[in-house]
Design an enzyme around this catalytic site. Sequence first.
Site, PDB file in Angstrom:
ATOM      1  N   PRO A  13      -9.370   5.996  97.251  1.00 16.75           N
ATOM      2  CA  PRO A  13     -10.222   4.940  96.729  1.00 16.75           C
ATOM      3  C   PRO A  13     -11.373   4.630  97.698  1.00 16.75           C
ATOM      4  O   PRO A  13     -11.222   4.802  98.919  1.00 16.75           O
ATOM      5  CB  PRO A  13      -9.310   3.731  96.597  1.00 16.75           C
ATOM      6  CG  PRO A  13      -8.035   4.073  97.214  1.00 16.75           C
ATOM      7  CD  PRO A  13      -8.027   5.513  97.557  1.00 16.75           C
ATOM      8  N   ASP A  14     -12.489   4.173  97.128  1.00 13.57           N
ATOM      9  CA  ASP A  14     -13.555   3.728  98.026  1.00 13.57           C
ATOM     10  C   ASP A  14     -13.235   2.299  98.437  1.00 13.57           C
ATOM     11  O   ASP A  14     -12.085   1.849  98.314  1.00 13.57           O
ATOM     12  CB  ASP A  14     -14.923   3.884  97.345  1.00 13.57           C
ATOM     13  CG  ASP A  14     -15.089   2.987  96.133  1.00 13.57           C
ATOM     14  OD1 ASP A  14     -16.054   3.178  95.367  1.00 13.57           O
ATOM     15  OD2 ASP A  14     -14.236   2.075  95.947  1.00 13.57           O
ATOM     16  N   PHE A  15     -14.211   1.581  98.949  1.00 11.73           N
ATOM     17  CA  PHE A  15     -13.926   0.228  99.462  1.00 11.73           C
ATOM     18  C   PHE A  15     -14.316  -0.859  98.463  1.00 11.73           C
ATOM     19  O   PHE A  15     -13.577  -1.835  98.297  1.00 11.73           O
ATOM     20  CB  PHE A  15     -14.692   0.007 100.784  1.00 11.73           C
ATOM     21  CG  PHE A  15     -14.154   0.861 101.896  1.00 11.73           C
ATOM     22  CD1 PHE A  15     -14.670   2.136 102.124  1.00 11.73           C
ATOM     23  CD2 PHE A  15     -13.101   0.419 102.687  1.00 11.73           C
ATOM     24  CE1 PHE A  15     -14.161   2.949 103.135  1.00 11.73           C
ATOM     25  CE2 PHE A  15     -12.586   1.216 103.700  1.00 11.73           C
ATOM     26  CZ  PHE A  15     -13.113   2.488 103.924  1.00 11.73           C
ATOM     27  N   ARG A  16     -15.476  -0.658  97.783  1.00 12.60           N
ATOM     28  CA  ARG A  16     -16.033  -1.818  97.064  1.00 12.60           C
ATOM     29  C   ARG A  16     -16.104  -1.644  95.551  1.00 12.60           C
ATOM     30  O   ARG A  16     -16.577  -2.546  94.875  1.00 12.60           O
ATOM     31  CB  ARG A  16     -17.439  -2.141  97.636  1.00 12.60           C
ATOM     32  CG  ARG A  16     -17.363  -2.592  99.108  1.00 12.60           C
ATOM     33  CD  ARG A  16     -18.731  -2.801  99.754  1.00 12.60           C
ATOM     34  NE  ARG A  16     -18.560  -3.261 101.139  1.00 12.60           N
ATOM     35  CZ  ARG A  16     -18.326  -2.435 102.155  1.00 12.60           C
ATOM     36  NH1 ARG A  16     -18.232  -1.120 101.952  1.00 12.60           N
ATOM     37  NH2 ARG A  16     -18.144  -2.881 103.387  1.00 12.60           N
ATOM     38  N   ASN A  87     -17.079   8.188 106.360  1.00 10.15           N
ATOM     39  CA  ASN A  87     -15.687   8.380 105.954  1.00 10.15           C
ATOM     40  C   ASN A  87     -14.784   8.751 107.129  1.00 10.15           C
ATOM     41  O   ASN A  87     -15.209   9.432 108.059  1.00 10.15           O
ATOM     42  CB  ASN A  87     -15.599   9.448 104.865  1.00 10.15           C
ATOM     43  CG  ASN A  87     -16.337   9.026 103.605  1.00 10.15           C
ATOM     44  OD1 ASN A  87     -16.667   7.847 103.457  1.00 10.15           O
ATOM     45  ND2 ASN A  87     -16.627   9.960 102.731  1.00 10.15           N
ATOM     46  N   ASP A  89     -11.671  10.005 106.384  1.00  9.22           N
ATOM     47  CA  ASP A  89     -10.625  10.861 105.818  1.00  9.22           C
ATOM     48  C   ASP A  89     -10.663  12.287 106.361  1.00  9.22           C
ATOM     49  O   ASP A  89      -9.773  13.084 106.087  1.00  9.22           O
ATOM     50  CB  ASP A  89     -10.726  10.858 104.277  1.00  9.22           C
ATOM     51  CG  ASP A  89     -12.122  11.248 103.780  1.00  9.22           C
ATOM     52  OD1 ASP A  89     -12.595  10.617 102.818  1.00  9.22           O
ATOM     53  OD2 ASP A  89     -12.748  12.145 104.372  1.00  9.22           O
ATOM     54  N   HIS A 106     -18.211   6.158 111.514  1.00  2.00           N
ATOM     55  CA  HIS A 106     -17.203   5.087 111.577  1.00  2.00           C
ATOM     56  C   HIS A 106     -15.897   5.596 112.162  1.00  2.00           C
ATOM     57  O   HIS A 106     -14.832   5.024 111.941  1.00  2.00           O
ATOM     58  CB  HIS A 106     -17.002   4.467 110.183  1.00  2.00           C
ATOM     59  CG  HIS A 106     -18.222   3.702 109.746  1.00  2.00           C
ATOM     60  ND1 HIS A 106     -18.369   3.155 108.513  1.00  2.00           N
ATOM     61  CD2 HIS A 106     -19.368   3.416 110.408  1.00  2.00           C
ATOM     62  CE1 HIS A 106     -19.551   2.553 108.428  1.00  2.00           C
ATOM     63  NE2 HIS A 106     -20.184   2.708 109.558  1.00  2.00           N
TER      64      HIS A 106
END
Length: 271
Positions: A13-16, A87, A89, A106
């Site tokens: 899933p993304d964040f927003r 990302n 991941d 990040h």
Amino acid sequence: MAGAGISTPSGIPDFRSPGSGLYSNLEQYDIPYPEAIFELGYFFVNPKPFFTLAKELYPGNYRPNSAHYFLRLLHDKGLLLRPYTQNIDGLERVAGIPPDRLVEAHGTFATATCTVCQRNFPGEDFRGDVMGDRIPRCPVCTGVVKPDIVFFGEQLPQRFLLHLTDFPMADLLFVIGTSLEVEPFASLAGAVRSSVPRVLINRELVGPFAWQQRHNDVAQLGDVVGGVEKLVELLGWKKEMQTLIQKEKEKVGRGSDPQLPPQPLRSLCWS
Ligand code: APR
């Protein structure tokens, strides 16, 4: 410039995104507000929510999709100056982009640091703890070891400073699967020369594509995989892309994926 939207087709899933984004699904983590899961102050009080999330995001459980392999194809063709990703991941590495080409703005799970004695470790050393719901501890001082994920308020990796030379040099900018909500990463979108075309591949207009468009901006709105595949077709690279993805899938099938230790197959869906 890439964000979580390039990994949602891989099952992360993304964040927003409303409803499906991580920040809308944190009730189980018992945190005061969503971003606390990536805040040092909260982590030092209670690292458990972060490590519970880390268990889901830890590299090795997901596979790259066409968006990642498009970046790999650009790299293979010598056209990719440098991928800047938000990302954590690690799917750009799994897609075969050499880590020394990447800016993981990040941070990454590939390395980890003891929060007490500051010793650095390979992230792999703590996979067992994270998967076993144990808080990783430093083998030297027993302090909590935190993956080198950039928390809110932390310095971005030194490599992020490469943007000072990369963006003025770029002659085309892709912005793929990001809300451009988080600084200083988001401002990179305005760091290319005004003569340089900027191509957004995203569900919706974001950042300067929404409120400060340039005459040569291009937006391919909709699903990222569909957008990338449409571009690959227009470029006449469809066959090369299919061959690349097939080759990479066979590598995984042989369990010899250099980026990943052999992993038990886990559900690709977000639990
Ligand atoms: N196809 C196209 N666009 C998509 C898809 C998809 N399959 N899935 C998601 N998107 C879009 C969303 O509509 C949104 O515009 O990708 C964007 C994802 O935005 P965010 O969830 O905010 O993710 P990101 O931009 O990477 O967040 C940046 O915020 O919390 C911090 O550190 C975290 O790196 C993260 C940063």
